[in-house]
Scaffold this motif. Structure first.
Motif, mmCIF file in Angstrom:
data_model
loop_
_atom_site.group_PDB
_atom_site.id
_atom_site.type_symbol
_atom_site.label_atom_id
_atom_site.label_comp_id
_atom_site.label_asym_id
_atom_site.label_seq_id
_atom_site.Cartn_x
_atom_site.Cartn_y
_atom_site.Cartn_z
ATOM 1 N N UNK A 153 14.584 30.102 -7.888
ATOM 2 C CA UNK A 153 15.969 30.249 -7.454
ATOM 3 C C UNK A 153 16.004 30.715 -6.003
ATOM 4 N N UNK A 154 17.193 30.612 -5.395
ATOM 5 C CA UNK A 154 17.356 31.075 -4.026
ATOM 6 C C UNK A 154 18.655 30.588 -3.427
ATOM 7 N N UNK A 155 18.870 30.926 -2.176
ATOM 8 C CA UNK A 155 20.073 30.503 -1.466
ATOM 9 C C UNK A 155 19.790 29.223 -0.689
ATOM 10 N N UNK A 156 20.858 28.474 -0.402
ATOM 11 C CA UNK A 156 20.788 27.278 0.432
ATOM 12 C C UNK A 156 21.664 27.533 1.649
ATOM 13 N N UNK A 157 21.034 27.567 2.830
ATOM 14 C CA UNK A 157 21.758 27.906 4.052
ATOM 15 C C UNK A 157 22.056 26.646 4.871
ATOM 16 N N UNK A 158 23.252 26.624 5.476
ATOM 17 C CA UNK A 158 23.708 25.475 6.262
ATOM 18 C C UNK A 158 23.981 25.916 7.697
ATOM 19 N N UNK A 159 23.081 25.618 8.643
ATOM 20 C CA UNK A 159 23.228 26.075 10.035
ATOM 21 C C UNK A 159 24.503 25.608 10.721
ATOM 22 N N UNK A 160 25.084 24.465 10.261
ATOM 23 C CA UNK A 160 26.288 23.950 10.917
ATOM 24 C C UNK A 160 27.571 24.567 10.344
ATOM 25 N N UNK A 161 27.403 25.604 9.502
ATOM 26 C CA UNK A 161 28.532 26.340 8.932
ATOM 27 C C UNK A 161 29.424 25.457 8.067
ATOM 28 N N UNK A 162 28.855 24.409 7.504
ATOM 29 C CA UNK A 162 29.585 23.584 6.558
ATOM 30 C C UNK A 162 28.969 23.818 5.180
ATOM 31 N N UNK A 163 29.427 23.114 4.180
ATOM 32 C CA UNK A 163 28.880 23.309 2.840
ATOM 33 C C UNK A 163 28.986 22.014 2.051
ATOM 34 N N UNK A 164 28.167 21.011 2.405
ATOM 35 C CA UNK A 164 28.225 19.725 1.700
ATOM 36 C C UNK A 164 27.645 19.830 0.292
ATOM 37 N N UNK A 165 27.955 18.848 -0.531
ATOM 38 C CA UNK A 165 27.331 18.779 -1.847
ATOM 39 C C UNK A 165 25.847 18.487 -1.667
ATOM 40 N N UNK A 166 25.027 19.212 -2.427
ATOM 41 C CA UNK A 166 23.577 19.082 -2.290
ATOM 42 C C UNK A 166 22.959 18.931 -3.671
ATOM 43 N N UNK A 167 21.932 18.141 -3.746
ATOM 44 C CA UNK A 167 21.137 18.029 -4.966
ATOM 45 C C UNK A 167 19.726 18.518 -4.686
ATOM 46 N N UNK A 168 19.050 18.934 -5.755
ATOM 47 C CA UNK A 168 17.641 19.295 -5.612
ATOM 48 C C UNK A 168 16.837 18.522 -6.642
ATOM 49 N N UNK A 169 15.804 17.854 -6.165
ATOM 50 C CA UNK A 169 14.860 17.172 -7.038
ATOM 51 C C UNK A 169 13.588 17.979 -7.075
ATOM 52 N N UNK A 170 12.913 17.987 -8.216
ATOM 53 C CA UNK A 170 11.628 18.681 -8.261
ATOM 54 C C UNK A 170 10.528 17.712 -8.661
ATOM 55 N N UNK A 171 9.341 17.946 -8.070
ATOM 56 C CA UNK A 171 8.198 17.055 -8.196
ATOM 57 C C UNK A 171 6.937 17.880 -8.478
ATOM 58 N N UNK A 172 5.915 17.221 -8.987
ATOM 59 C CA UNK A 172 4.621 17.859 -9.145
ATOM 60 C C UNK A 172 3.968 18.036 -7.777
ATOM 61 N N UNK A 173 2.761 18.615 -7.766
ATOM 62 C CA UNK A 173 2.024 18.796 -6.512
ATOM 63 C C UNK A 173 1.810 17.478 -5.775
ATOM 64 N N UNK A 174 1.588 16.389 -6.544
ATOM 65 C CA UNK A 174 1.312 15.085 -5.920
ATOM 66 C C UNK A 174 2.562 14.201 -5.850
#
Length: 424
Positions: free
Chosen positions: A41-62
């Motif tokens: 878990x954690x925060x998602x920071x947006x340097x442009x001070x906006x907040x678009x919809x974001x997805x996260x995909x997770x993958x194995x080491x390879x």
């Protein structure tokens, strides 16, 4: 050389105070086979001070794809089995948005029963703008692809004036190629140069070569038997001359590619079912301008499989139909599952390479609350979890584990059941 790899992303909201109660969310697995999950878990920071919809995909080491989730607010939380993962965060805005963030990757190691916090800061992407003409005329709705040397690609569609923009590009060196919406005109790639975060390039593309088409028939071959592909894997035709690529899903045992640059092609074919992915030349075909050619491609590497029979733990001559069977690796990750047929038989198959230390689990039909038809006397009994280990598997071969007993549940007065077996 192009290698097919989808890399996109997903984010899920989480509050640090809730991490403890999320540790065991997910499908219940036998405790002997699967260690407790952890939380990334954690925060998602947006340097442009906006907040678009974001997805996260997770993958194995390879970089084998495992899953995706949606973001909620400016944080993410993923319940994962212990291990090390790549997480990729992807801005979901349209490709023509030039302020779009680039896909941003982090690596995280998850521990059983624990929370691991790792924050991520999105990076502003580079962007490419320009115009497309086909045979000297405006190419409205032309498809434009930007590909970099890290084998990532990004696609957009030109407007009615032939103008296009591709935002959210990671830093790197890019080439663009395009074909008109009628798949009639194509050309070699146009080099866009090296782009840094937030920087841009503007290009004028002119499609001067009449495109060709290619229909590829796909087969599987093992133990001397050749069959037409029945699934719908994604396959990518790659030009040996230009490196340009076109992806399609297989339908009816073949895939049709249009708008191709003339020349020979290789196919990057994703694995499907029991068959491993493969990259090889398309046999018997050379694409020519304005014409369609036909070729073939054959999958030749299939996974290993495990067979067996689930029987009554008190009477090995009695088959247990509709019993649940699972296959787990040495880390407790479920590889596949099935149910037994009328004769108690099962088959566990997939894209399985040679492995050892596997566990075959057996459980009663979940729809019966643990009660199943059994051998006499009693004929109707309460069953519980059982397993067979260690089990090995060999690529391309069958492993028969024989009869696997489904244990009877021990009598426990606290369950409220007067007997563990009753007349049927």
């Amino acid at each position: 050389m192009f290698r097919s790899r989808v890399r996109t992303s997903v984010v899920v909201a989480a509050l640090a105070s809730l991490v403890g109660v999320l540790l065991t969310v997910g499908a219940a697995l036998p405790t002997e086979a699967a260690p407790a999950k952890g939380v990334a878990y954690g925060t998602v920071k947006f340097p442009q001070k906006d907040s678009p919809k974001v997805k996260v995909l997770w993958f194995t080491r390879d970089w084998a794809y495992l899953g995706t989730a949606n973001a909620q607010g400016d944080s993410y939380s993923l319940n994962l089995a212990p291990g090390t993962y790549h997480l990729q965060f992807v801005d979901q805005r349209d490709s023509y948005v030039t302020s779009k963030y680039a896909p941003t990757d982090i690596q995280v190691t998850v521990h059983s029963g624990q929370g691991t916090r790792k924050n991520v800061t999105m990076t502003k992407g580079a962007f490419i703008t320009g115009t497309v003409k086909a045979h000297g005329k405006v190419a409205k709705k032309a498809e434009v692809k930007a590909a970099n040397q890290s084998e990532q690609s990004f696609t957009t569609t030109a407007n009615k004036k032939g103008q296009f923009a591709i935002g959210g590009l990671p830093a790197g060196k890019y080439s663009l190629f395009s074909y008109d919406h009628k798949h009639a005109w194509v050309d070699k790639s146009t080099y866009a140069g090296k782009l840094e975060p937030g920087k841009s390039a503007n290009l004028a593309i002119n499609l001067r070569k009449k495109a060709g088409s290619l229909r590829v028939y796909l087969f599987t071959s093992a133990n001397g038997q050749k069959k037409q592909v029945t699934g719908n894997p994604t396959v990518t035709a790659v030009s040996k001359k230009t490196g340009q690529f076109w992806s399609k899903k297989v339908k009816g045992g073949n895939a049709v590619f249009e708008g191709l640059y003339p020349g020979k092609y290789k196919l990057v074919a994703n694995g499907y079912g029991i068959w491993f992915g493969k990259t090889a030349s398309v046999e018997g075909a050379t694409v020519k301008s304005g014409k369609t050619d036909f070729g073939t491609f054959t999958y030749t590497k299939r996974g290993g499989w495990i067979t067996g029979k689930v029987v009554d733990g008190n009477d090995s001559s009695f088959p247990m139909k509709a019993a649940a069977v699972g296959l787990y690796d040495s880390s407790g990750n479920q590889l596949t599952s099935t149910v037994t047929d009328q004769s108690g038989a099962f088959k566990l198959s997939g894209q399985f390479a040679t492995m050892s230390g596997l566990t075959v689990t057996v459980d009663p039909d979940p729809n019966g609350g643990g009660w199943m038809q059994a051998a006499a006397p009693g004929n109707y009994c309460m069953f519980t979890h059982g397993e067979q280990t260690p089990v090995s598997i060999t690529i391309g071969q069958q492993t028969d584990v024989g009869s696997v007993p489904l244990p009877h549940a021990p009598y426990d007065g606290s369950t409220g059941q007067p007997e563990r077996c009753q007349p049927s």
